[in-house]
Write a protein that holds these residues in place. Structure first.
Motif, PDB file in Angstrom:
ATOM      1  N   SER A 107       0.825  -1.209   0.000  1.00 58.94           N
ATOM      2  CA  SER A 107       0.000   0.000   0.000  1.00 58.94           C
ATOM      3  C   SER A 107       0.856   1.255   0.000  1.00 58.94           C
ATOM      4  CB  SER A 107      -0.897   0.019   1.241  1.00 58.94           C
ATOM      5  OG  SER A 107      -0.093   0.032   2.411  1.00 58.94           O
ATOM      6  N   LEU A 108       0.217   2.356  -0.382  1.00 58.27           N
ATOM      7  CA  LEU A 108       0.705   3.697  -0.086  1.00 58.27           C
ATOM      8  C   LEU A 108      -0.349   4.325   0.817  1.00 58.27           C
ATOM      9  CD1 LEU A 108       2.141   4.714  -3.553  1.00 58.27           C
ATOM     10  CD2 LEU A 108       3.431   4.495  -1.419  1.00 58.27           C
ATOM     11  N   LEU A 109       0.010   4.489   2.089  1.00 58.37           N
ATOM     12  CA  LEU A 109      -0.964   4.855   3.118  1.00 58.37           C
ATOM     13  C   LEU A 109      -1.037   6.359   3.310  1.00 58.37           C
ATOM     14  CD1 LEU A 109      -2.844   4.243   5.559  1.00 58.37           C
ATOM     15  CD2 LEU A 109      -0.783   3.959   6.951  1.00 58.37           C
ATOM     16  N   GLN A 110      -2.237   6.885   3.126  1.00 57.30           N
ATOM     17  CA  GLN A 110      -2.665   8.223   3.533  1.00 57.30           C
ATOM     18  C   GLN A 110      -4.172   8.166   3.386  1.00 57.30           C
ATOM     19  OE1 GLN A 110      -3.470  11.574   3.659  1.00 57.30           O
ATOM     20  NE2 GLN A 110      -1.671  12.701   4.307  1.00 57.30           N
ATOM     21  N   LYS A 111      -4.877   9.252   3.650  1.00 54.76           N
ATOM     22  CA  LYS A 111      -6.336   9.175   3.507  1.00 54.76           C
ATOM     23  C   LYS A 111      -6.717   8.750   2.089  1.00 54.76           C
ATOM     24  CE  LYS A 111      -9.452  12.735   3.208  1.00 54.76           C
ATOM     25  NZ  LYS A 111     -10.345  12.339   2.117  1.00 54.76           N
ATOM     26  N   ASN A 112      -6.102   9.361   1.102  1.00 56.99           N
ATOM     27  CA  ASN A 112      -6.356   9.001  -0.296  1.00 56.99           C
ATOM     28  C   ASN A 112      -5.324   7.960  -0.732  1.00 56.99           C
ATOM     29  OD1 ASN A 112      -8.116  11.088   0.114  1.00 56.99           O
ATOM     30  ND2 ASN A 112      -7.447  12.328  -1.603  1.00 56.99           N
ATOM     31  N   TYR A 113      -5.485   6.762  -0.215  1.00 56.46           N
ATOM     32  CA  TYR A 113      -4.467   5.718  -0.359  1.00 56.46           C
ATOM     33  C   TYR A 113      -4.566   4.998  -1.702  1.00 56.46           C
ATOM     34  CZ  TYR A 113      -8.420   2.738   1.075  1.00 56.46           C
ATOM     35  OH  TYR A 113      -9.637   2.106   1.163  1.00 56.46           O
ATOM     36  N   GLY A 114      -3.546   4.201  -1.961  1.00 60.36           N
ATOM     37  CA  GLY A 114      -3.556   3.300  -3.108  1.00 60.36           C
ATOM     38  C   GLY A 114      -3.023   1.950  -2.679  1.00 60.36           C
ATOM     39  N   MET A 163       0.241  13.382   7.578  1.00 66.87           N
ATOM     40  CA  MET A 163       1.453  12.594   7.453  1.00 66.87           C
ATOM     41  C   MET A 163       1.752  12.376   5.979  1.00 66.87           C
ATOM     42  SD  MET A 163       2.052   8.910   9.272  1.00 66.87           S
ATOM     43  CE  MET A 163       1.961   9.615  10.922  1.00 66.87           C
ATOM     44  N   GLY A 164       3.034  12.296   5.628  1.00 61.73           N
ATOM     45  CA  GLY A 164       3.394  11.960   4.265  1.00 61.73           C
ATOM     46  C   GLY A 164       2.983  10.524   3.955  1.00 61.73           C
ATOM     47  N   TYR A 165       2.884  10.218   2.661  1.00 63.51           N
ATOM     48  CA  TYR A 165       2.542   8.849   2.250  1.00 63.51           C
ATOM     49  C   TYR A 165       3.607   7.874   2.738  1.00 63.51           C
ATOM     50  CZ  TYR A 165      -1.509   9.968  -0.564  1.00 63.51           C
ATOM     51  OH  TYR A 165      -2.764  10.357  -0.958  1.00 63.51           O
ATOM     52  N   ARG A 166       3.139   6.690   3.154  1.00 62.72           N
ATOM     53  CA  ARG A 166       4.049   5.652   3.637  1.00 62.72           C
ATOM     54  C   ARG A 166       3.793   4.352   2.882  1.00 62.72           C
ATOM     55  NH1 ARG A 166       6.355   7.257   8.927  1.00 62.72           N
ATOM     56  NH2 ARG A 166       6.986   5.103   9.259  1.00 62.72           N
ATOM     57  N   PHE A 167       4.880   3.665   2.559  1.00 52.34           N
ATOM     58  CA  PHE A 167       4.760   2.298   2.062  1.00 52.34           C
ATOM     59  C   PHE A 167       4.203   1.434   3.187  1.00 52.34           C
ATOM     60  CE2 PHE A 167       8.481   3.773  -0.525  1.00 52.34           C
ATOM     61  CZ  PHE A 167       7.905   3.626  -1.780  1.00 52.34           C
ATOM     62  N   GLY A 168       3.333   0.482   2.857  1.00 56.65           N
ATOM     63  CA  GLY A 168       2.794  -0.404   3.885  1.00 56.65           C
ATOM     64  C   GLY A 168       2.600  -1.817   3.354  1.00 56.65           C
ATOM     65  N   LEU A 169       2.874  -2.789   4.198  1.00 58.53           N
ATOM     66  CA  LEU A 169       2.551  -4.190   3.922  1.00 58.53           C
ATOM     67  C   LEU A 169       1.318  -4.519   4.750  1.00 58.53           C
ATOM     68  CD1 LEU A 169       6.158  -5.707   4.154  1.00 58.53           C
ATOM     69  CD2 LEU A 169       4.950  -4.856   2.120  1.00 58.53           C
ATOM     70  N   PHE A 170       0.285  -5.087   4.119  1.00 59.74           N
ATOM     71  CA  PHE A 170      -0.984  -5.261   4.825  1.00 59.74           C
ATOM     72  C   PHE A 170      -1.605  -6.618   4.522  1.00 59.74           C
ATOM     73  CE2 PHE A 170      -2.282  -3.780   0.651  1.00 59.74           C
ATOM     74  CZ  PHE A 170      -3.459  -4.480   0.388  1.00 59.74           C
TER      75      PHE A 170
END
Length: 510
Positions: free
Chosen positions: A387-394, A473-480
């Motif tokens: 993922s790219l985590l922020q409110k408007n995520y991808g 917060m800036g966008y963060r890489f995420g494993l989910f």
């Protein structure tokens, strides 16, 4: 190499490291920052040259275990959690302090060893907004705090609570006055310094129609009277304080809002004139600095992880933080050697409400994150990926529905998640990648998948990455990995195995 090539460049960290507080102890600099709803939190970084920083620890594992901090019962604390910290070294003890709307308290963390810990915590009410902890040379201890109207409160000598019998007092009626009082963001972000017997208080204001501005007030006594002036108004670089070098030079550490990558640190040279710190070069933030060149943010601030652990290694390196408090019973790096395992234990209605998303910062000007995922143990309704985590995520990940697996790209650029594309998957492993372009605030990401780790195919459409205040917060890489509530009989207990996470400071531009 030319002299220019050996110089440092602004921004000194092209990543989300906002609300910095900084100290120098001998020849070593330490910095704390804000990571709000992430766990562990209140990160501590170390540098020998003010430019090249590495993570050395966190002041806490768990700020508070209320539902909102743990994503329980439909509650979250995006954009809250712990805010701007204060960092001090006094009589052999390090102090990292913060405050939180989520707990309603002011939190004081102390240690004798800032690099190894352990940290002890005391907390007390109320939550003192944007406070600056200050140990005066007469043995008294204070917090200066507030927004617009700045107040002073005396603490006990060890900063473990408000001193009994003390009263809070207003020391500056409207700290925004030097930059104009026509609305906007009132002066906040207090950081207090004492140089040659005088007190200097740094604040940030944001005049309506203007930009983020550094304001400095000066006084002979901590209670005032204070006189103030605008110290810097350039590119919105603001909020921070003063640091000196062992050889007697001075700098201001500040940050700048820079779109989707977050709030990024700058250094500005400081000269002293007529008892005032004068910031910048002719009032401007310089592009280069007379400091050693930056060596990049890998491995000090972000880093790849193969998930292999030797005996005695921590389960997770310091570059990782969980989105909110994790459920530690539902992840492992030991159950399958060389893999991060994320298990499901409940169903969730959305990605942002799912627990145990493991994150690290994106970095500018561009960066790519990739992983290899084994999906053979996902259950019906499970959704796992990158993922790219922020409110408007991808997201790009693998979803299981009615026993069939699909690679899915979800785009929440609009503020609501939309499944843009799905591709059937008939094998057990898949490679996933996200590429972020922050050049000139392009703030765009693209997602890819591969069946063999060599040939990559784009999936979905471009993710626009605005910086939104709800997440702050800036966008963060995420494993989910989470069990969705979208199947008729949701099952839990499925698990996803991630073989690695690899970050690179470049993108393919495919």
């Amino acid at each position: 190499m030319s002299a220019i090539a050996q110089q440092a460049h602004n921004p000194v960290i092209f990543a989300d490291v906002p609300d910095m507080a900084m100290i120098r102890v001998g020849n070593t600099y330490y910095m704390s920052s804000t990571t709000m709803h992430l766990s562990p939190g209140l990160p501590i970084m170390k540098s020998n040259d003010l430019i090249n920083w590495q993570m050395v620890g966190y002041a806490y594992d768990t700020l508070t275990s209320v539902d909102a901090m743990s994503l329980n019962n439909g509650k979250s604390t995006y954009g809250r959690g712990s805010w701007a910290s204060s960092l001090r070294y006094h009589n052999g003890t390090y102090y990292a302090t913060t405050f939180a709307q989520t707990s309603g308290r002011t939190h004081i963390y102390t240690t004798k060893n800032i690099e190894k810990g352990p940290w002890k915590e005391v907390s007390f009410k109320p939550s003192y907004h944007d406070h600056s902890l200050f140990f005066d040379d007469d043995g008294r201890t204070y917090l200066i705090y507030g927004a617009g109207k700045l107040r002073l409160v005396e603490l006990t000598a060890d900063a473990s609570g408000v001193k009994p019998g003390t009263t809070e007092q207003v020391i500056i009626e409207n700290a925004s006055t030097p930059s104009g009082t026509g609305g906007g963001l009132p002066a906040e972000g207090s950081q207090l310094f004492k140089v040659k017997g005088k007190y200097y208080l740094f604040n940030i204001s944001w005049p309506r129609g203007g930009m983020r501005t550094v304001i400095i007030h000066r006084a002979d006594k901590i209670t005032g009277p204070w006189e103030g002036r605008v110290a810097l108004q350039d590119m919105g670089v603001a909020q921070g304080g003063l640091i000196d070098t062992p050889d007697g030079r001075w700098f201001a550490y500040l940050f700048r809002d820079f779109g989707g990558v977050g709030r990024i640190p700058y250094l500005v040279p400081v000269k002293w004139e007529d008892g005032w710190p004068v910031l910048g070069e002719n009032g401007k933030v310089p592009q280069t600095l007379d400091l050693p060149a930056g060596k990049g943010l890998i491995p000090g601030i972000v880093n790849s992880d193969e998930f292999t652990r030797k005996k005695g290694d921590p389960a997770l390196p310091l570059v990782w933080q969980w989105n909110h408090n994790p459920d530690n019973s539902l992840w492992s790096v030991s159950e399958r050697k060389g893999f991060l395992r994320l298990k499901t234990g409940r169903t969730d209605t959305s990605f942002v409400m799912a627990r145990n998303t493991l994150t690290q910062r994106t970095i500018g000007p561009e960066s790519a994150g990739s992983t290899m995922l084994d999906v053979s143990n996902l259950k019906d309704g499970d959704f796992a990926g990158l993922s790219l985590l922020q409110k408007n995520y991808g997201l790009v990940g693998v979803k299981v529905e009615n026993g069939a697996k699909s690679i899915v790209m979800v785009n929440a650029s609009s503020g609501k998640p939309v499944e843009v594309q799905r591709v059937p998957l008939s094998q057990k492993t898949v490679y996933l990648k996200a590429e972020c372009d922050f050049r000139d605030r392009k703030d765009t990401a693209h997602f890819f998948y591969s069946l063999d780790g060599k040939a990559w195919a784009a999936i979905g459409d471009a993710l626009k990455m605005p910086y939104t205040i709800p997440h702050f917060m800036g966008y963060r890489f995420g494993l989910f990995n989470y069990a969705t509530a979208s199947v008729v009989r949701p099952e839990t207990g499925g698990f996803a195995d991630f073989d690695y996470f690899r970050i690179e400071p470049k993108i393919s531009g495919q």
